[in-house]
Design a protein around this motif. Structure first.
Motif, mmCIF file in Angstrom:
data_model
loop_
_atom_site.group_PDB
_atom_site.id
_atom_site.type_symbol
_atom_site.label_atom_id
_atom_site.label_comp_id
_atom_site.label_asym_id
_atom_site.label_seq_id
_atom_site.Cartn_x
_atom_site.Cartn_y
_atom_site.Cartn_z
ATOM 1 N N UNK A 1 0.071 2.189 6.553
ATOM 2 C CA UNK A 1 0.014 3.562 6.061
ATOM 3 C C UNK A 1 1.423 4.065 5.767
ATOM 4 N N UNK A 2 1.570 4.806 4.690
ATOM 5 C CA UNK A 2 2.872 5.364 4.313
ATOM 6 C C UNK A 2 3.248 6.508 5.244
ATOM 7 N N UNK A 3 4.510 6.572 5.592
ATOM 8 C CA UNK A 3 5.030 7.655 6.431
ATOM 9 C C UNK A 3 5.381 8.892 5.601
ATOM 10 N N UNK A 4 5.140 8.848 4.302
ATOM 11 C CA UNK A 4 5.495 9.948 3.401
ATOM 12 C C UNK A 4 4.965 11.310 3.853
ATOM 13 N N UNK A 5 3.730 11.431 4.377
ATOM 14 C CA UNK A 5 3.272 12.751 4.822
ATOM 15 C C UNK A 5 4.130 13.327 5.958
#
Length: 126
Positions: free
Chosen positions: A68-72
């Protein structure tokens, strides 16, 4: 100086890293460099909660949390005005596109690089 006064003078760090051994190593390196780890997360949902609610000065964010991307998390930190650095083994090309150009910490971690980038990021111990 009391223990409480000492604690307040050390920059507080949020660590987001999904691999337990790497997270533990990073926490030790931070402590050895004069930082205090006040929260750490290995899962995106925990990282999001800490990003919204925890009291810290800066964060280290693993780019990929178990796929999962840490972007949030980065977006929340930007909204709060908190500095952060991405941790990645892939260089800048491993960053979410909207965050290219942000500070990165190359894996595997080296104490000197960690200390240098955090000092630049938050004016912490050099």
């Amino acid at each position: 100086m009391t223990a409480e006064e000492t604690r307040r003078t050390r920059p507080h760090v949020l660590v987001v890293e999904d691999e337990l051994m790497i997270r533990m190593l990073l926490e030790d390196m931070l402590t050895d460099s004069g930082y205090e780890v006040v929260a750490s997360a290995g899962r995106l949902d925990d990282a999001l909660q800490f990003a919204r609610e925890a009291d810290f000065d800066l964060a280290i964010l693993d780019v990929n949390l178990a796929g999962q991307s840490v972007a949030p998390v980065a977006e929340i930190l930007e909204q709060r005005g908190l500095p952060f650095v991405f941790a990645t083994g892939y260089g800048e090309r491993g960053l979410p596109e909207e965050h290219r150009g942000k500070p990165t910490l190359q894996k595997p971690f080296q104490q000197e690089n960690l200390t240098h980038i955090l000092a630049r990021l938050a004016g912490g111990p050099a």
